[in-house]
Scaffold this motif. Structure first.
Motif, PDB file in Angstrom:
ATOM      1  N   GLU A  49       0.833  -1.204   0.000  1.00  0.00           N
ATOM      2  CA  GLU A  49       0.000   0.000   0.000  1.00  0.00           C
ATOM      3  C   GLU A  49       0.872   1.260   0.000  1.00  0.00           C
ATOM      4  N   ASP A  50       1.971   1.221   0.764  1.00  0.00           N
ATOM      5  CA  ASP A  50       2.908   2.347   0.768  1.00  0.00           C
ATOM      6  C   ASP A  50       3.369   2.671  -0.646  1.00  0.00           C
ATOM      7  N   LEU A  51       3.744   1.618  -1.367  1.00  0.00           N
ATOM      8  CA  LEU A  51       4.274   1.820  -2.707  1.00  0.00           C
ATOM      9  C   LEU A  51       3.189   2.284  -3.681  1.00  0.00           C
ATOM     10  N   ALA A  52       1.974   1.807  -3.466  1.00  0.00           N
ATOM     11  CA  ALA A  52       0.890   2.089  -4.432  1.00  0.00           C
ATOM     12  C   ALA A  52       0.400   3.526  -4.352  1.00  0.00           C
ATOM     13  N   LYS A  53       0.585   4.151  -3.192  1.00  0.00           N
ATOM     14  CA  LYS A  53       0.130   5.539  -3.012  1.00  0.00           C
ATOM     15  C   LYS A  53      -1.259   5.744  -3.616  1.00  0.00           C
TER      16      LYS A  53
END
Lengths: 491, 491
Positions: A93-97
């Motif tokens: 989720e962090d990476l997907a922003k």
């Protein structure tokens, strides 16, 4: 708009008379106005009549704990204990922003899946990375509106990390706390809008878990909840590792600490609640808090079996939730009811303590409503004065032969029988089709977001992560620790 | 009649390449003739083309242990341990004196429910009171033919009562045996007809449970099975009470005794198999016998959790079954696959031992086929030369977003996605509707039979029965006994 249901077999949740045959139900202004054999409709212009011959009319199911956005990561992972699973989920989720629009689309899909499977009200414990914002919260509320489900938005709050605390030799007093994210202003902004517009949706406050919050934050949550008359929702002792960590951090049972700082009350519902000991169960009971049982998620993640029969026998209100779409994989309360009844029988006590179909059905309807202060006495039953949240089932072959309706709804129904769904007096599913949602367009919008996240996850899963090794070692400690309750079979 | 499936996403059950995209499948004369990207159909006149774009094509599910006629008593009872439950079921059946036609109607309903939920092959462990007859067996076979399912009829045999034996102080040697019902002639008559007519259905021999059969009967079963090349199917150590009784009767682990008399072999599949100890698991493995896991039924009746991970790791082929419609309530193998994966995680071992989705899917297809000698290497996979038993799924919302098909079939699917069902090359469900069964007429025929049985049951359930008291007391003994394997949580 007034709706008259006719020739209905009504599920009452009443022990002595579980089914009332040949009833009429008058729905007016979003509310169940009357239920009876032949009711008076004078003065109420009926705009829609539904012939319920051969159908079962039951209260809409209530999902008292889930995470809507997680639906984007459905099926990404298997065979990992909760903490490792959650690490992957969070990093992905962090990476997907995710943008607010993407969050809204995900929530729309999860709500649609629920409606088609008979869930009419949902509590979304909403965690978002990197952080809460008004537009993201509004996106979830927008999904409730678009699909027509009754929704309760519960933004997740945290300001410390329990694993770090539990492994620090100097204990929690000197632990460096993460600065709490600002949340008060954002949450109150959205709440004010909801109240101004008299939405049928609402908000509660949602500490991620008590161990991930400082006492100061928990106290602030209680104060704000009292000031604005809000419910509070949190995860509680979901895994063996958490149970072990709680003893490291608090040097006493977690709920004893929570009772002392005034966190336990009838405003509170606690998801999972697997690893409570007897004293903690009694504290939960005397406070009037509700426990939310999440059987599918606890099974999938190997978290253990919650002591549901014991919670019930000591007087705790036990609700049901599905948890997120990447742990229990689907958002079906029919399945949670069945699993709740099943799992009570793995504990080899007297069969008179096993959860019956009738009890499971209450857990998935009125008990789950009871876990949310704003819904108490308002949804979860078909009774005049209650909100008109109900579902019409056309029995599929799986319900045949049809003898004991309550038994069969719990033990046989897979969702295939859901025919018509009414929320707040509005027909949102009719003959198995949505009235508000364009299903194909929704699928087209959601698939690329999930695909993008899967690409990101595929990248990170190849990289060895030091925190996983730490978690695995802590698990060994936790599994070897003595004195914790027994919540799964060892060998 | 040749059918060509085009643009299919094919579930292979292959670990490295679980899904093959954009495939064609040619079905000719009931068999999968070819699978490929672009296959040669010259010389085969195609009578039907099915465009499978957007659909999942998977092997039909195989139900390796159930009781079809029990569907008539769906939902009659709850919260009883297996032996008491079964007593009520048997007495109700005794009173009902079902005709061959009624048995056929019940079987037709159960087979129809299965087909709509993706089950294309079923093993019916058929017990009937007061006894076996050619016309009753033919009625079940008739139901297979009418609905189009692939069926294996396994008449149940017994000539002693294990509870009586276990409680007799003088042991089994001097125990009075019930005269065995005549069965050889009846069974062989039906078998001869099946072989003469080259039916795609078949028969196996089905001792009710080894403890309910004398060694003489078990030996006779083995002899007949060898002579006519038949499979053997039996219940095995389903409950704690049986586990306790086995030690009373045999003074050694049951499977040690069975190995000694030559009963264990690769012809054999054993339903439930919950209470085996490590030595018995090894004996089962070395004999080549299969275990049939029935998770829903074991949960409903509080029988305990079968040691599936252990069975698998020692090399036993583990299949899946639903058991009867009055214990697990539905005949869904999708649910059994999910429960098998879930329950493996209640045993708190290393997550690498948990049953994965891919393993569960193999259990519900190829492993279940493997448990039936006549089906080995012939059904359960989509591969050229295999029988054309397969299902086409149109993903319902519960499968969205669709990333890991195998994971989602096991953990999310409720049966809603089943669109087309093909058995032995014949389309028996198309677009969710039967091609051979008149569903409404079937329901009209079955409901009165079940209603009549419920009236009979309502009468007997009011009368206190001495045998129940005895069973409860034996359970206390069994629960207190030391040295038995651990298969449920105590407190």
């Amino acid at each position: 708009m007034a709706i008259l249901l006719e020739n209905a077999s009504v599920v009452t949740l009443n022990a002595t008379k579980p089914i009332l045959e040949a009833r009429q139900i008058l729905i007016d202004d979003g509310t169940i106005a009357q239920v009876g054999r032949k009711i008076h409709t004078e003065g109420t212009p009926i705009t829609k009549r539904i012939d319920c011959s051969g159908m079962i009319v039951m209260p809409g199911l209530v999902n008292a704990h889930c995470h809507l956005t997680e639906i984007l990561q459905k099926s990404f992972r298997d065979n990992m204990r909760m903490e490792i699973w959650r690490g992957y989920r969070a990093t992905t989720e962090d990476l997907a922003k995710l943008t607010a629009a993407e969050i809204g689309t995900a929530a729309e899909l999860a709500c649609s899946e629920m409606l088609k499977n008979g869930v009419t009200a949902v509590v979304d414990h909403f965690s978002t990375r990197p952080g809460l914002s008004v537009d993201k919260m509004e996106a979830v509320l927008g999904a409730f509106e678009k699909t027509g489900i009754r929704g309760m938005l519960v933004p997740s709050l945290r300001d410390q990390d329990f694993i770090r605390l539990a492994t620090q030799s100097n204990g929690r007093k000197s632990a460096k706390q993460t600065a709490p994210e600002p949340w008060r202003e954002e949450v109150l902004t959205v709440l004010a809008r909801l109240r101004r517009t008299r939405s049928h949706c609402g908000m509660m406050l949602g500490p991620s878990s008590p161990m991930n919050c400082s006492d100061a934050l928990l106290r602030e949550v209680v104060n704000v909840a009292e000031q604005f008359d809000l419910g509070i929702h949190t995860h509680l002792l979901e895994t063996r590792l958490q149970s072990w960590a709680a003893h490291q951090i608090y040097k006493k049972p977690l709920c004893v600490h929570l009772a002392r700082i005034g966190f336990l009350s009838s405003r509170l519902s606690t998801a999972h609640s697997v690893w409570l000991d007897d004293r903690e169960i009694d504290l939960l009971a005397s406070s009037g808090a509700s426990a939310v049982h999440n059987p599918a998620s606890n099974l999938k993640l190997g978290s253990g079996i919650a002591p549901v029969a014991k919670l019930k026998s000591r007087g705790v209100n036990v609700a049901l939730g599905t948890d997120g779409g990447d742990t229990s994989d689907s958002y079906s309360i029919f399945e949670q009811m069945r699993l709740a009844a099943y799992l009570s029988r793995v504990v080899a006590e007297d069969p008179t303590n096993w959860i019956t179909a009738a009890e499971a059905l209450r857990m998935g309807t009125v008990n789950s409503a009871q876990a949310v202060p704003a819904w108490r006495g308002k949804i979860g039953m078909i009774r005049s004065g209650y909100c008109a949240d109900l579902i019409l089932l056309k029995p599929s072959l799986r319900l045949r032969p049809l003898r004991d309706v309550v038994h069969q709804l719990v033990f046989c129904e897979g969702g295939q029988s859901v025919h018509t769904v009414i929320v707040a007096g509005k027909v949102v599913v009719e003959g198995g089709d949505f009235t508000q949602v364009d299903e194909n367009s929704l699928i087209r919008r959601v698939e690329p977001i999930s695909r993008k996240m899967h690409r990101l996850y595929s990248r990170i899963k190849k990289v060895p992560d030091r925190s996983q090794k730490i978690t695995r070692e802590l698990y060994k400690k936790a599994l070897a620790a003595k004195g914790l309750p027994v919540r799964f079979l060892t060998k």
